[in-house]
Design a protein around this motif. Structure first.
Motif, mmCIF file in Angstrom:
data_model
loop_
_atom_site.group_PDB
_atom_site.id
_atom_site.type_symbol
_atom_site.label_atom_id
_atom_site.label_comp_id
_atom_site.label_asym_id
_atom_site.label_seq_id
_atom_site.Cartn_x
_atom_site.Cartn_y
_atom_site.Cartn_z
ATOM 1 N N HIS A 68 0.752 -1.239 -0.128
ATOM 2 C CA HIS A 68 0.110 0.192 0.062
ATOM 3 C C HIS A 68 0.946 1.368 0.043
ATOM 4 C CE1 HIS A 68 -2.696 -3.196 1.359
ATOM 5 N NE2 HIS A 68 -3.701 -2.554 1.242
ATOM 6 N N ILE A 69 0.409 2.195 -0.956
ATOM 7 C CA ILE A 69 1.221 3.588 -0.946
ATOM 8 C C ILE A 69 0.503 4.459 -0.707
ATOM 9 C CG2 ILE A 69 3.056 2.448 -2.789
ATOM 10 C CD1 ILE A 69 1.579 3.506 -5.036
ATOM 11 N N PHE A 70 1.093 5.676 -0.495
ATOM 12 C CA PHE A 70 0.415 6.922 -0.049
ATOM 13 C C PHE A 70 0.082 7.787 -1.301
ATOM 14 C CE2 PHE A 70 0.432 11.399 1.471
ATOM 15 C CZ PHE A 70 -0.776 11.389 2.000
ATOM 16 N N THR A 71 1.070 7.791 -2.131
ATOM 17 C CA THR A 71 0.821 8.638 -3.465
ATOM 18 C C THR A 71 0.803 7.792 -4.595
ATOM 19 O OG1 THR A 71 3.176 9.305 -3.658
ATOM 20 C CG2 THR A 71 1.688 10.895 -2.384
ATOM 21 N N ALA A 90 -3.850 4.212 -12.772
ATOM 22 C CA ALA A 90 -3.524 4.979 -11.594
ATOM 23 C C ALA A 90 -4.394 6.261 -11.385
ATOM 24 C CB ALA A 90 -1.983 5.208 -11.232
ATOM 25 N N GLY A 91 -4.367 6.963 -12.668
ATOM 26 C CA GLY A 91 -4.938 8.223 -12.739
ATOM 27 C C GLY A 91 -6.435 8.139 -12.704
ATOM 28 N N ALA A 92 -6.807 7.020 -13.185
ATOM 29 C CA ALA A 92 -8.339 6.975 -13.058
ATOM 30 C C ALA A 92 -9.094 6.419 -11.861
ATOM 31 C CB ALA A 92 -8.812 6.108 -14.373
ATOM 32 N N PHE A 93 -8.196 5.625 -11.166
ATOM 33 C CA PHE A 93 -8.784 4.905 -9.939
ATOM 34 C C PHE A 93 -8.199 4.905 -8.637
ATOM 35 C CE2 PHE A 93 -10.096 2.258 -13.771
ATOM 36 C CZ PHE A 93 -11.035 2.526 -13.911
ATOM 37 N N TRP A 94 -6.795 5.601 -8.608
ATOM 38 C CA TRP A 94 -6.035 5.766 -7.169
ATOM 39 C C TRP A 94 -6.186 7.357 -6.682
ATOM 40 C CZ3 TRP A 94 -0.724 3.121 -8.038
ATOM 41 C CH2 TRP A 94 -0.913 1.711 -7.997
ATOM 42 N N PRO A 95 -6.501 7.482 -5.548
ATOM 43 C CA PRO A 95 -6.649 6.610 -4.523
ATOM 44 C C PRO A 95 -7.952 5.914 -4.767
ATOM 45 C CG PRO A 95 -6.063 8.512 -3.526
ATOM 46 C CD PRO A 95 -6.471 9.005 -4.934
ATOM 47 N N GLY A 96 -7.985 4.526 -4.368
ATOM 48 C CA GLY A 96 -9.276 3.666 -4.458
ATOM 49 C C GLY A 96 -8.944 2.356 -4.533
ATOM 50 N N PRO A 97 -10.081 1.504 -4.649
ATOM 51 C CA PRO A 97 -9.949 -0.019 -4.421
ATOM 52 C C PRO A 97 -9.565 -0.847 -5.942
ATOM 53 C CG PRO A 97 -12.243 0.713 -4.815
ATOM 54 C CD PRO A 97 -11.363 2.027 -4.958
ATOM 55 N N GLN A 125 -7.795 4.526 -0.547
ATOM 56 C CA GLN A 125 -8.708 6.164 -0.424
ATOM 57 C C GLN A 125 -9.270 6.244 1.096
ATOM 58 O OE1 GLN A 125 -12.385 5.637 -2.226
ATOM 59 N NE2 GLN A 125 -11.845 7.237 -3.388
ATOM 60 N N ASP A 126 -9.390 5.416 1.974
ATOM 61 C CA ASP A 126 -9.862 5.508 3.339
ATOM 62 C C ASP A 126 -8.932 6.525 4.145
ATOM 63 O OD1 ASP A 126 -11.382 4.411 5.655
ATOM 64 O OD2 ASP A 126 -9.532 4.406 6.452
ATOM 65 N N ALA A 127 -9.700 7.324 4.465
ATOM 66 C CA ALA A 127 -9.123 8.534 5.398
ATOM 67 C C ALA A 127 -7.981 7.784 6.524
ATOM 68 C CB ALA A 127 -10.146 9.245 5.910
ATOM 69 N N GLY A 128 -8.363 6.865 7.109
ATOM 70 C CA GLY A 128 -7.570 5.957 7.991
ATOM 71 C C GLY A 128 -6.290 5.581 7.737
ATOM 72 N N ALA A 129 -6.541 4.850 6.562
ATOM 73 C CA ALA A 129 -5.225 4.109 5.936
ATOM 74 C C ALA A 129 -4.430 5.202 5.425
ATOM 75 C CB ALA A 129 -5.967 3.316 4.732
ATOM 76 N N ARG A 130 -5.052 6.350 4.928
ATOM 77 C CA ARG A 130 -4.167 7.441 4.328
ATOM 78 C C ARG A 130 -3.354 7.899 5.330
ATOM 79 N NH1 ARG A 130 -3.890 7.799 -0.419
ATOM 80 N NH2 ARG A 130 -3.247 9.790 -0.574
ATOM 81 N N ALA A 131 -3.992 8.201 6.590
ATOM 82 C CA ALA A 131 -3.215 8.806 7.477
ATOM 83 C C ALA A 131 -2.079 8.091 8.095
ATOM 84 C CB ALA A 131 -4.473 9.307 8.752
ATOM 85 N N LEU A 132 -2.202 6.834 8.185
ATOM 86 C CA LEU A 132 -1.224 5.839 8.504
ATOM 87 C C LEU A 132 -0.305 5.854 7.556
ATOM 88 C CD1 LEU A 132 -0.173 3.520 10.562
ATOM 89 C CD2 LEU A 132 -1.596 2.019 9.277
ATOM 90 N N LEU A 133 -0.360 5.838 6.390
ATOM 91 C CA LEU A 133 0.724 5.619 5.371
ATOM 92 C C LEU A 133 1.441 6.901 5.428
ATOM 93 C CD1 LEU A 133 -1.365 4.080 2.433
ATOM 94 C CD2 LEU A 133 0.517 3.381 3.470
ATOM 95 N N GLU A 134 0.896 8.202 5.618
ATOM 96 C CA GLU A 134 1.477 9.456 5.443
ATOM 97 C C GLU A 134 2.212 9.485 6.825
ATOM 98 O OE1 GLU A 134 -1.078 13.004 5.751
ATOM 99 O OE2 GLU A 134 0.666 14.104 4.728
ATOM 100 N N THR A 135 1.621 9.304 7.909
ATOM 101 C CA THR A 135 2.551 9.399 9.118
ATOM 102 C C THR A 135 3.614 8.412 9.472
ATOM 103 O OG1 THR A 135 0.576 9.891 10.207
ATOM 104 C CG2 THR A 135 2.290 9.712 11.693
#
Ligand code: TXA
Ligand code: MG
Length: 343
Positions: A68-71, A90-97, A125-135
């Motif tokens: 899993h990647i952040f950007t 990636a452009g069409a569906f990321w962040p996403g499932p 895409q989930d906010a929790g997942a993104r916060a974890l990846l970023e932090t």
């Protein structure tokens, strides 16, 4: 036996995410929400940390993990030979499932991919997942956070039921929005191959990159010793404890068939408004028959409920298999080990 550890469940917050990120950086495993299902994450660049994922899940050593990647741009760091089609997806569906399988870069340890020269990569895409990846500031390798073979977890409670005492922390982000795992597409060969259907449909993908093919393992059981493109597909999956039969047909015929075999210890999975058609058994209405999102959202929780009710067998009505429905259709068939009866 490894000693039990205390498993904390904390709602997603700045503090809990900071704690989770610290654990990840220290080489621990942490469960976290994504928009599809909960993941069991570890630092993807740390082979010893990744080994803990396999141990906690009891996962076969030949079933590779998703990184899993952040950007979206980080695809370039962990994959090789990324072509124009990958960038378009990636452009069409990321962040996403959506998970893309691409050639693996040297930066990714072999244990993540079970020695394959490809790697699955997803930008959630989930906010929790993104916060974890970023932090954490690291790529996070994560399969679904269930004991191997069990239905994927779509709530923190599901994760706790499977992994209590085995992992230090579960970040609780509520029920997962999508409810079935990401669509997996292999971009590693000349023709893109759909390896696992999900809420992002074949049609949506083909609208972006043109025609793709579908792996045979999506529609039927592949034997354990058969080489397949996605090793995960050969294992019995998403399975409740009770033997499950999927009944393919119109409501009246399906109800007649199911009522013939059902007793009080039978689980019956049907669509909204159909419960009254069944004379006996534990009935769960999954959602409106024409609502792929509702069906996906509720499927794994329903399968786990049957386990809690201690039913002996399960009959499930089969949904459509087009577009966004093919993810839930596939999981229903897989949960039943492709035991599908036509009535
Ligand atoms: O939605 C999801 O994808 C969730 C969340 C946590 O992101 N993850 C998930 O992971 O479902 P897992 O490990 O339960 O399923 C990953 C699937 C498996 O079927 C695996 O075989 C396939 O992706 N896969 C991973 N890497 C692969 C590779 N290099 N080549 C082929 N298939 C791969
Ligand atoms: Mg899984």
């Amino acid at each position: 036996m490894k000693e039990q550890i205390n498993t904390r469940v904390l709602p997603v917050s700045a503090e809990s995410v900071a704690l989770a990120a610290r654990l990840i950086r220290e080489g621990e495993v942490v469960a976290f929400p994504t928009e599809t299902v909960y993941g069991l994450g570890a630092n993807a660049l740390d082979a010893a940390a990744v080994a803990k994922i396999f141990q906690a899940k009891g996962r076969p050593q030949d079933n590779p993990l998703i990184v899993h990647i952040f950007t979206p741009e980080q695809l370039m760091l962990y994959g090789r030979d990324i072509d124009e089609r990958c960038l378009k997806l990636a452009g069409a569906f990321w962040p996403g499932p959506l998970t893309m399988v691409v050639r693996r870069a040297e930066t990714v340890p072999g244990v993540v991919c079970c020695g394959l020269d490809t790697v699955g990569i997803r930008c959630p895409q989930d906010a929790g997942a993104r916060a974890l990846l970023e932090t954490a500031g690291l790529p996070i390798a994560a399969p679904s956070a269930n004991i191997s073979g069990r239905p994927s977890p779509t709530t923190a409670r599901h994760v706790l039921a499977d992994l209590n005492g085995k992992i230090p922390l579960i970040l609780d982000g509520g029920a997962c929005r999508v409810g079935v795992e990401s669509t997996v597409i292999s971009m590693a060969g000349p023709v893109p191959v759909l390896l696992r259907p999900g809420i992002i449909s074949r049609g949506q993908i083909e609208a972006v990159i043109g025609e793709i093919s579908v792996s045979p393992a999506v529609t039927r059981q592949v034997s354990e010793d058969m080489p397949v493109q996605s090793p995960g597909m050969k294992y019995r999956h998403y399975a409740p404890r009770a033997a499950m039969t999927v009944v393919n047909g119109e409501l009246a015929a399906a109800a007649e068939y199911i009522n013939r075999f059902a007793d009080a210890k039978t689980g019956i999975l049907c669509f909204a408004g159909e419960a009254e058609c069944f004379s006996v058994g534990q009935v769960i209405e999954l959602g409106p028959q024409d609502d792929a999102h509702a069906l996906s959202h509720n499927l794994f929780a329903a399968l786990r409920s049957f386990d809690e009710m201690d039913v002996r067998m399960i009959f499930a009505r089969l949904c459509r298999n087009d577009g966004e429905f093919s993810g839930v259709y596939n999981r229903l068939c897989k949960a039943a080990g492709f035991n599908v009866i036509r009535v």
